[in-house]
Design an enzyme around this catalytic site. Structure first.
Site, short mmCIF file in Angstrom:
data_model
loop_
_atom_site.label_atom_id
_atom_site.label_comp_id
_atom_site.label_asym_id
_atom_site.label_seq_id
_atom_site.Cartn_x
_atom_site.Cartn_y
_atom_site.Cartn_z
CB ALA A 89 24.74 24.75 -43.20
CG ASN A 169 25.66 22.76 -53.13
OD1 ASN A 169 24.65 22.06 -53.09
ND2 ASN A 169 26.87 22.25 -53.15
CD GLN A 197 25.20 27.59 -51.81
OE1 GLN A 197 25.16 28.65 -52.43
NE2 GLN A 197 26.33 27.04 -51.42
CB SER A 217 26.00 28.30 -43.43
OG SER A 217 27.39 28.52 -43.30
CB ALA A 218 27.56 33.08 -40.73
CG HIS A 219 30.97 29.91 -44.67
ND1 HIS A 219 31.46 29.55 -45.90
CD2 HIS A 219 30.50 28.78 -44.12
CE1 HIS A 219 31.31 28.25 -46.07
NE2 HIS A 219 30.71 27.76 -45.00
CB THR A 257 31.38 28.83 -24.22
OG1 THR A 257 31.66 28.12 -23.01
CG2 THR A 257 31.42 30.33 -23.97
CB CYS A 336 31.29 19.42 -50.15
SG CYS A 336 30.19 20.49 -51.02
C1 LIG Z 1 28.02 25.26 -47.63
C2 LIG Z 1 26.83 24.37 -47.49
C3 LIG Z 1 26.67 23.56 -46.36
C4 LIG Z 1 27.69 23.47 -45.28
O1 LIG Z 1 27.70 24.64 -44.51
P1 LIG Z 1 28.87 24.92 -43.45
O2 LIG Z 1 28.40 26.10 -42.70
O3 LIG Z 1 30.10 25.17 -44.26
O4 LIG Z 1 28.99 23.70 -42.60
C5 LIG Z 1 25.55 22.78 -46.29
N1 LIG Z 1 24.63 22.80 -47.26
C6 LIG Z 1 24.75 23.54 -48.36
C7 LIG Z 1 23.70 23.53 -49.40
C8 LIG Z 1 25.87 24.36 -48.52
O5 LIG Z 1 26.00 25.09 -49.62
#
Ligand SMILES: *Cc1c(COP(=O)(O)O)cnc(C)c1O
Length: 390
Positions: A89, A169, A197, A217-219, A257, A336
């Site tokens: 993200a 978040n 989120q 974001s995947a994680h 890639t 962060c």
């Molecule tokens: C975690 C997060 C991001 C960053 O995402 P990454 O995939 O870790 O770079 C950005 N915005 C929000 C609101 C998030 O919670």
């Protein structure tokens, strides 16, 4: 003397070492996702380069990548070709904001965002301010929400972009991007939404929302770290300047890639989130109720409680200092901000003072949270709050 409150649950007979209540920082990768990712790595797996169209190794990898694109699109109501793979993200936010701003050439102009955005948006906007763009950072209302009215009042003739997060978040508050999208579109500007989120936690239908760019974001959704996507809707198409060059992958918007295993992992994670949505939402809502019951009567305030919130994230501020020790894996500020150890800019924007911000905990629940862990969390917080700090 603090009042001693009756414990509402049966006494715990066994305890989890350190219950994890930081799903908003990151989630473990679901085992079903891991299984699919591993299939893309070895010699007998789908290891080919998705850009190698001249042989079956590459073609098979390309098929996997495109299936994952359909899976991600399926969760958020987009067309698969409207998604661009990125590294997460943070990169999606950079591509959306810098991409739209820099495509304007010498025109510059005005951007609206908010004080409660993630650093991936705020730091990118600061960079653009250095390049001559004007940025207005909206303050949340007293309940922690960024309102449509606030956006309306900030719009200027030269406003070309609005960037707001769907789910905060730290607070779990949900922004009404449907109404804001209609307003912004009527004004002729683009709306970018950071949905890192939100995926799997609120219904997202890009087919009906007037949202032009959305970051994923995947994680945060049981997929791997290091992979994400940017949705580029019809109004933003052609109004985005690439930030990474080299080969013209992803419609020229993001070269490099394609990381088949990461992409397949994100696809599977989003497909699972789609499939489990209703069940997971109900389960987490009931865990939240249980947690709230366990925290009932304690000397603490719930932040952003009067605005729409997802059930997964709970922000609490204790009335006085306390020491939780290592009883729980929670966040005292967003991960962060943790890197810089600064007080949370989100809590300060909400009107908390420095001391209150440092007495704040974010508890975030997720797919693997159990009732036992919730009870343990509530008990640890009760113990910490009801025992005066020496
Ligand atoms: C975690 C997060 C991001 C960053 O995402 P990454 O995939 O870790 O770079 C950005 N915005 C929000 C609101 C998030 O919670």
């Amino acid at each position: 003397m603090p009042q001693i409150l009756p414990w509402p649950f049966a006494p715990a007979n066994d305890t989890v070492a350190t219950p994890y209540f930081d799903y908003a920082a990151t989630t473990p990768v679901d085992e079903r996702v891991i299984a699919r990712m591993v299939e893309c790595l070895g010699k007998s797996g789908t290891f080919g380069n998705p850009a190698s169209s001249s042989h079956s190794f590459g073609q098979r990898a390309r098929e996997q990548v495109e299936q994952a694109r359909r899976q991600v699109a399926g969760l958020v109501g987009a067309e698969p070709q409207q998604l661009v793979w990125t590294s997460g993200a943070t990169e999606s936010n950079n591509l959306a904001l810098k991409g739209v701003a820099q495509a304007r050439g010498a025109a510059k102009g005005h951007i609206i965002s908010s004080q409660i955005e993630h650093k991936a948006v705020l730091d990118t906007l600061a960079q653009l301010q250095g390049q001559g763009f004007a940025v207005t950072y909206l303050a949340p209302d007293k309940d922690g929400a960024i309102t449509t009215d606030a956006v309306r009042q900030a719009l200027r003739d030269d406003t070309f972009l609005v960037s707001l997060m769907l789910v905060n978040n730290e607070l779990g508050s949900v922004t009404d991007v449907a109404a804001i999208g209609d307003l912004v579109r009527e004004h002729g500007a683009l709306l970018h939404v950071d949905a890192a989120q939100a995926s799997g936690k609120v219904v997202i239908d890009l087919g009906t929302l007037a949202v032009d760019l959305m970051s994923f974001s995947a994680h945060k959704t049981y997929g791997p770290k290091g992979i994400g996507a940017l949705y580029v809707g019809p109004c933003a198409n052609g109004r985005l300047q690439a930030q990474i060059h080299g080969g013209g992958h992803e419609q020229g918007l993001r070269s490099g890639t394609l990381a088949t295993h990461q992409i397949v992992g994100m696809g599977e994670a989003f497909a699972l989130a789609h499939e489990l949505f209703a069940e997971e939402q109900a389960r987490i809502a009931s865990l939240r109720e249980r947690l709230l019951k366990g925290l009932q009567g304690l000397p603490l305030a719930f932040n952003a409680a009067r605005t729409r919130q997802i059930p997964h994230t709970l922000s609490i501020t204790a009335y006085s200092d306390f020491a939780l020790g290592n009883a729980l894996a929670v966040s005292s500020t967003s991960a962060c901000n943790s890197a810089s150890n600064a007080p949370s800019h989100v809590l300060l924007a909400l009107g908390l003072n420095l001391a209150e911000a440092t007495r704040t905990l974010r508890l975030s629940l997720g797919r693997f949270t159990t009732e036992q862990e919730v009870d343990q969390a509530a008990r640890a917080i009760r113990d910490a709050l009801l025992v005066p700090v020496p």
